[in-house]
Enzyme design. Structure first.
Site, PDB file in Angstrom:
ATOM      1  N   GLU A 117      33.869  48.626  17.156  1.00 52.35           N
ATOM      2  CA  GLU A 117      33.146  47.974  18.211  1.00 52.35           C
ATOM      3  C   GLU A 117      33.851  48.038  19.464  1.00 52.35           C
ATOM      4  O   GLU A 117      35.018  47.846  19.352  1.00 52.35           O
ATOM      5  CB  GLU A 117      32.483  46.902  18.046  1.00 52.35           C
ATOM      6  CG  GLU A 117      31.719  46.527  16.715  1.00 52.35           C
ATOM      7  CD  GLU A 117      31.047  45.262  16.399  1.00 52.35           C
ATOM      8  OE1 GLU A 117      30.837  44.620  17.569  1.00 52.35           O
ATOM      9  OE2 GLU A 117      30.664  44.868  15.600  1.00 52.35           O
ATOM     10  N   LYS A 119      35.141  46.168  22.461  1.00 48.86           N
ATOM     11  CA  LYS A 119      35.231  44.822  22.836  1.00 48.86           C
ATOM     12  C   LYS A 119      35.050  44.787  24.203  1.00 48.86           C
ATOM     13  O   LYS A 119      35.811  45.000  25.147  1.00 48.86           O
ATOM     14  CB  LYS A 119      36.641  44.391  22.520  1.00 48.86           C
ATOM     15  CG  LYS A 119      36.838  43.129  22.465  1.00 48.86           C
ATOM     16  CD  LYS A 119      38.341  42.517  22.128  1.00 48.86           C
ATOM     17  CE  LYS A 119      38.570  41.103  22.354  1.00 48.86           C
ATOM     18  NZ  LYS A 119      37.980  40.629  23.245  1.00 48.86           N
ATOM     19  N   ASP A 121      34.164  42.996  27.719  1.00 47.41           N
ATOM     20  CA  ASP A 121      35.173  41.772  28.343  1.00 47.41           C
ATOM     21  C   ASP A 121      34.209  40.436  28.964  1.00 47.41           C
ATOM     22  O   ASP A 121      33.885  40.794  30.259  1.00 47.41           O
ATOM     23  CB  ASP A 121      36.289  42.382  29.354  1.00 47.41           C
ATOM     24  CG  ASP A 121      37.205  41.340  29.748  1.00 47.41           C
ATOM     25  OD1 ASP A 121      37.097  40.439  28.950  1.00 47.41           O
ATOM     26  OD2 ASP A 121      37.871  41.744  30.815  1.00 47.41           O
ATOM     27  N   TYR A 232      26.355  41.615  18.593  1.00 42.58           N
ATOM     28  CA  TYR A 232      27.066  41.970  17.386  1.00 42.58           C
ATOM     29  C   TYR A 232      27.123  41.300  16.138  1.00 42.58           C
ATOM     30  O   TYR A 232      27.884  41.771  15.123  1.00 42.58           O
ATOM     31  CB  TYR A 232      28.452  42.272  18.049  1.00 42.58           C
ATOM     32  CG  TYR A 232      29.230  40.883  18.674  1.00 42.58           C
ATOM     33  CD1 TYR A 232      29.537  39.898  18.077  1.00 42.58           C
ATOM     34  CD2 TYR A 232      29.495  41.010  19.907  1.00 42.58           C
ATOM     35  CE1 TYR A 232      29.931  38.618  18.257  1.00 42.58           C
ATOM     36  CE2 TYR A 232      30.178  39.853  20.750  1.00 42.58           C
ATOM     37  CZ  TYR A 232      30.264  38.754  19.692  1.00 42.58           C
ATOM     38  OH  TYR A 232      31.079  37.729  20.331  1.00 42.58           O
ATOM     39  N   LYS A 318      43.420  45.913  21.082  1.00 49.14           N
ATOM     40  CA  LYS A 318      43.693  45.773  22.410  1.00 49.14           C
ATOM     41  C   LYS A 318      44.245  46.876  23.068  1.00 49.14           C
ATOM     42  O   LYS A 318      44.946  47.763  22.348  1.00 49.14           O
ATOM     43  CB  LYS A 318      44.436  44.549  23.181  1.00 49.14           C
ATOM     44  CG  LYS A 318      43.884  43.306  22.761  1.00 49.14           C
ATOM     45  CD  LYS A 318      42.710  42.918  23.772  1.00 49.14           C
ATOM     46  CE  LYS A 318      42.135  41.544  23.738  1.00 49.14           C
ATOM     47  NZ  LYS A 318      43.159  40.647  24.494  1.00 49.14           N
ATOM     48  N   CYS A 412      82.515  45.961  43.967  1.00 48.52           N
ATOM     49  CA  CYS A 412      81.572  46.859  43.232  1.00 48.52           C
ATOM     50  C   CYS A 412      81.990  46.953  41.915  1.00 48.52           C
ATOM     51  O   CYS A 412      83.030  47.028  41.447  1.00 48.52           O
ATOM     52  CB  CYS A 412      81.817  48.301  43.814  1.00 48.52           C
ATOM     53  SG  CYS A 412      81.173  49.641  42.922  1.00 48.52           S
ATOM     54  N   CYS A 415      84.040  50.477  41.250  1.00 50.47           N
ATOM     55  CA  CYS A 415      85.390  50.972  41.693  1.00 50.47           C
ATOM     56  C   CYS A 415      85.995  49.436  42.383  1.00 50.47           C
ATOM     57  O   CYS A 415      86.865  49.839  42.908  1.00 50.47           O
ATOM     58  CB  CYS A 415      85.034  52.037  42.826  1.00 50.47           C
ATOM     59  SG  CYS A 415      84.325  51.129  44.262  1.00 50.47           S
ATOM     60  N   CYS A 430      78.169  49.324  48.254  1.00 48.30           N
ATOM     61  CA  CYS A 430      79.524  49.636  47.973  1.00 48.30           C
ATOM     62  C   CYS A 430      79.800  50.689  49.273  1.00 48.30           C
ATOM     63  O   CYS A 430      79.300  51.801  49.117  1.00 48.30           O
ATOM     64  CB  CYS A 430      79.780  50.363  46.555  1.00 48.30           C
ATOM     65  SG  CYS A 430      81.406  51.033  46.388  1.00 48.30           S
ATOM     66  N   CYS A 435      83.510  56.165  45.436  1.00 43.72           N
ATOM     67  CA  CYS A 435      83.049  55.330  44.249  1.00 43.72           C
ATOM     68  C   CYS A 435      82.551  56.018  43.140  1.00 43.72           C
ATOM     69  O   CYS A 435      81.852  57.115  43.127  1.00 43.72           O
ATOM     70  CB  CYS A 435      82.218  54.292  44.717  1.00 43.72           C
ATOM     71  SG  CYS A 435      81.627  53.363  43.206  1.00 43.72           S
TER      72      CYS A 435
HETATM   73  S1  IVH Z   1      33.145  40.233  16.871  1.00 45.47           S
HETATM   74  C1  IVH Z   1      35.265  36.209  14.877  1.00 45.47           C
HETATM   75  N1  IVH Z   1      32.505  42.362  18.639  1.00 45.47           N
HETATM   76  O1  IVH Z   1      36.053  39.089  21.715  1.00 45.47           O
HETATM   77  C2  IVH Z   1      34.511  37.064  16.272  1.00 45.47           C
HETATM   78  N2  IVH Z   1      33.468  40.491  19.338  1.00 45.47           N
HETATM   79  O2  IVH Z   1      38.182  36.912  20.223  1.00 45.47           O
HETATM   80  C3  IVH Z   1      33.959  38.257  15.943  1.00 45.47           C
HETATM   81  N3  IVH Z   1      33.988  40.434  21.679  1.00 45.47           N
HETATM   82  O3  IVH Z   1      34.946  35.710  20.742  1.00 45.47           O
HETATM   83  C4  IVH Z   1      33.560  38.611  17.050  1.00 45.47           C
HETATM   84  N4  IVH Z   1      33.089  42.200  22.161  1.00 45.47           N
HETATM   85  O4  IVH Z   1      33.549  37.195  22.568  1.00 45.47           O
HETATM   86  C5  IVH Z   1      32.981  41.159  18.195  1.00 45.47           C
HETATM   87  N5  IVH Z   1      31.736  43.954  19.977  1.00 45.47           N
HETATM   88  C6  IVH Z   1      32.356  42.746  19.720  1.00 45.47           C
HETATM   89  C7  IVH Z   1      32.929  41.658  20.873  1.00 45.47           C
HETATM   90  C8  IVH Z   1      33.608  40.836  20.686  1.00 45.47           C
HETATM   91  C9  IVH Z   1      33.625  41.089  22.759  1.00 45.47           C
HETATM   92  C10 IVH Z   1      34.509  39.001  22.077  1.00 45.47           C
HETATM   93  C11 IVH Z   1      34.090  37.940  21.530  1.00 45.47           C
HETATM   94  C12 IVH Z   1      34.941  37.373  20.528  1.00 45.47           C
HETATM   95  C13 IVH Z   1      36.240  37.836  21.136  1.00 45.47           C
HETATM   96  C14 IVH Z   1      37.355  37.904  20.385  1.00 45.47           C
END
Ligand code: IVH
Length: 669
Positions: A117, A119, A121, A232, A318, A412, A415, A430, A435
């Site tokens: 998936e 991730k 932010d 998710y 990451k 230096c 030298c 220097c 040198c």
């Molecule tokens: S699965 C056990 N899927 O990332 C946690 N997390 O530390 C399983 N996050 O706390 C989370 N996108 O807030 C999952 N597609 C995604 C996510 C996701 C962002 C965040 C979530 C979680 C942190 C991981």
């Protein structure tokens, strides 16, 4: 580190991480970047892996999130909300797979597959539905108890307030959904624009705003923020055997799921997904900071269990960090071509922006003082764009008392000449023209791309040629024979031949390049071109009097003095004669009775695809035009290649005409 040292380090790391987590999660402020904090957490995690007996219940690896805010009602999660461990490289991922494989039977090991998936932010939330209706929404809080943000979450349009799919009513529609709340890049920018207009401080990232928005006591404010969501996970669906199917179910129930998520059968596919996600990152309307990899088979995932507060069966992979933490092992002083002493931090090797680094520039003595850096310190290092990594911040909290102050040498290191610093300057130099270290640098410069452009002759080979005594200055290069190189260890015959060929091919060059190659202080490419054009020949430049420079536009007294002094030195004249004697041919610029580009000033940024940038500049000059390195309103054209730098935006602000490579090439013909 032995066990005792590790224990001390762990203690210090825990305190520091807790301090920053408190700032971040409880006070909504931030002193160091997310990336730097992640890097510290990763170090702690790795040390605890090494000595599991040192893990204490209060370790940040054992807790999730911050304490709930006082103003909100508390909600106890039905199941603990966990967090994820981080991986930063393919190697970290391989290690993870190895770790979990040990806990599986050979048959299970063969069948491990993954759901991958993006991730997001943002921040995690939990949604409780009872008989198909949203009953509560809560933040993660400390993982066990979160804050009741139900009213605020009801303002998020992508979250269903009730479930209408009759197919699912058989379940009584009582379940828990987890997902991520986030703010799009567009909304984030709009909010920051308003902050700026009001003269208020800007938010660091969309996540901070999203977190602040869901924890508003007034839901009307949350509504204004236009938050979005991705679901998710769904809990308690015993009949569903893979994570992938959970996503399908979530979709059918009316939740928004991320369509980029994907099933991957092997770690190889996972790595590929990660690469693709990185490419996608810029184009997405929301921020992602990596990918989440989950063991797809739910019963295997359950079997792998939980360690501390993270599941073994999932990991956050990451993206390469542009900031990370590491230790400064030593500070060395490097002697530059012009004699400038640059302190350099020798680092414990660490991955930054996808490559391993072991050095970071410290610029000068004042910078070390400003940072308060000592040898042995843990620091945050970063890099912006393609520039050399630098030290951003020192973490004095992690000191053990054995760190040493850096003292700028008085002499230096090469030298041993006494160093000098002119008033108002921050750089020690220097002053010895002969040198050895300075000469080595001049040598690198002499063959570099914008100078003699000798391919295949990098610093390493130059060092070897100098160390073996095969050359003592760049003029000697032109006398080198293939056989001379044969004696050098590990220097293959073929590469010897190639090197000799490329040296002889570059014997002839335009005057501007030649002047630049000499490495005279304050003479960059543009100034060298101006000098070449004005004097027209090496002879004339050599015999120029100081006042002869007055007439040249773009050349001030400092540059004039520097050039004049250089040609006034006997060794330099001897070096010039030697070059010419060894067959170097300097081509004088053609006398131009005004070429088609006369009076036009060009500046370049980014990578050109079909022509080398130095060559492009030469062409401009051949046609009577000028080139420059600094953007001003006087510039006529900015030629923008791929990945243009900051010059582009400055030029846009000044109304300079922007052209692309194709238009530039058209202008040349
Ligand atoms: S699965 C056990 N899927 O990332 C946690 N997390 O530390 C399983 N996050 O706390 C989370 N996108 O807030 C999952 N597609 C995604 C996510 C996701 C962002 C965040 C979530 C979680 C942190 C991981």
């Amino acid at each position: 580190m032995d066990k005792q040292q590790t224990q001390k380090r762990i203690e210090k790391l825990k305190n520091l991480i807790n301090h920053h987590r408190y700032l971040y999660h409880v006070l909504d402020t931030q002193e160091i970047s997310d990336e730097a904090l992640d890097s510290l957490k990763k170090e702690l995690f790795d040390l605890e892996q090494q000595y599991p007996e040192l893990v204490t219940p209060d370790s940040p690896t054992q807790r999730v999130g911050g304490a709930p805010l006082k103003e909100f009602k508390k909600i106890k999660h039905q199941e603990r909300m966990l967090s994820l461990n981080d991986a930063f490289s393919k190697e970290d991922m391989e290690e993870w797979l190895k770790r979990i494989s040990k806990l599986l039977t050979p048959k299970e090991q063969q069948n491990v597959d993954f759901y991958c998936e993006l991730k997001i932010d943002g921040l995690a939330i939990e949604l409780e539905y009872e008989h198909g209706v949203l009953k509560t929404a809560s933040t993660r809080g400390d993982g066990t108890v979160g804050e009741d943000i139900t009213q605020n979450i009801k303002t998020v349009q992508s979250i269903p307030l009730s479930i209408h799919n009759s197919k699912f009513l058989i379940y009584d529609s009582t379940f828990v959904v987890r997902g991520e709340i986030f703010l799009s890049k567009k909304e984030f920018n709009a909010i920051n624009k308003i902050q700026k207009e009001k003269g208020l401080p800007l938010y660091a990232n969309p996540r901070n705003v999203a977190a602040g928005s869901v924890r508003q006591l007034d839901p009307a404010i949350t509504a204004e923020r236009r938050l979005d969501s991705f679901a998710y996970d769904i809990l308690g669906e015993a009949n569903i055997n893979t994570h992938e199917k959970k996503h399908t179910l979530l979709h059918d129930l009316g939740f928004k799921i991320n369509t980029h998520n994907q099933y991957c059968a092997s770690l190889k596919e996972v790595i590929h997904f990660h690469e693709q996600a990185q490419k996608l990152r810029e184009k997405l309307p929301y921020e992602i900071d990596g990918v989440v990899i989950i063991v797809n088979n739910n019963s295997l995932y359950e079997k792998l269990g939980v360690v501390g507060k993270t599941p073994r069966g999932a990991i956050a992979f990451k993206f390469p960090q542009n900031q990370t933490t590491t230790k400064v092992l030593d500070i060395k002083v490097q002697v530059g071509r012009t004699g400038a002493m640059t302190p350099v931090a020798i680092l414990e090797p660490v991955a930054l922006s996808g490559i391993t680094i072991s050095r970071a520039t410290l610029h000068n003595e004042d910078e070390i003082k400003r940072l308060g850096l000592k040898m042995g310190d843990t620091v945050i290092v970063g890099r912006a764009g393609d520039v050399i990594p630098n030290v951003i911040k020192v973490l004095p909290e992690l000191r053990v008392g054995q760190e040493k102050n850096f003292i700028m040498p008085r002499y230096c290191p090469s030298c041993k000449t006494k160093l000098e610093k002119t008033e108002g300057d921050v750089v020690w130099r220097c002053p010895n023209e002969k040198c050895f270290a300075r000469q080595r640098r001049s040598f690198y410069h002499f063959v570099s791309k914008a100078a003699f452009n000798i391919e295949g002759l990098g610093p390493k080979i130059i060092d070897r040629l100098l160390d073996e005594g095969l050359v003592s200055d760049p003029a000697d290069l032109f006398e080198l024979q293939e056989g001379d190189l044969a004696g050098i260890e590990r220097f293959a015959e073929k590469s010897a031949e190639n090197l000799i060929t490329s040296i002889s091919e570059k014997k002839e060059l335009p005057l501007a390049r030649f002047i630049y190659a000499l490495g005279i202080r304050n003479i960059g490419q543009e100034t060298a071109a101006d000098l070449a054009l004005h004097f027209g020949s090496l002879e004339k430049l050599k015999s120029a009097r100081l006042e002869d420079f007055d007439a040249i536009a773009n050349i001030g007294p400092v540059v004039a003095a520097s050039v004049h002094a250089w040609f006034g030195q006997k060794e330099n004249i001897r070096f010039l004669d030697k070059l010419l004697k060894h067959g170097v041919v300097v081509k004088n610029p053609a006398k131009k009775a005004g070429g088609p580009l006369t009076g036009r000033i060009f500046i370049f940024t980014g990578t050109l695809e079909s022509i080398d940038r130095n060559l492009a500049k030469e062409k401009v000059r051949d046609l009577g035009g000028q080139t420059t390195e600094s953007v001003s309103a006087n510039v006529d054209f900015l030629v923008a290649g791929l990945n243009p730098g900051s010059k582009l935006s400055r030029a846009q602000k000044l109304g300079v005409k922007i052209i692309h490579e194709k238009e530039f090439l058209d202008l040349l013909t």
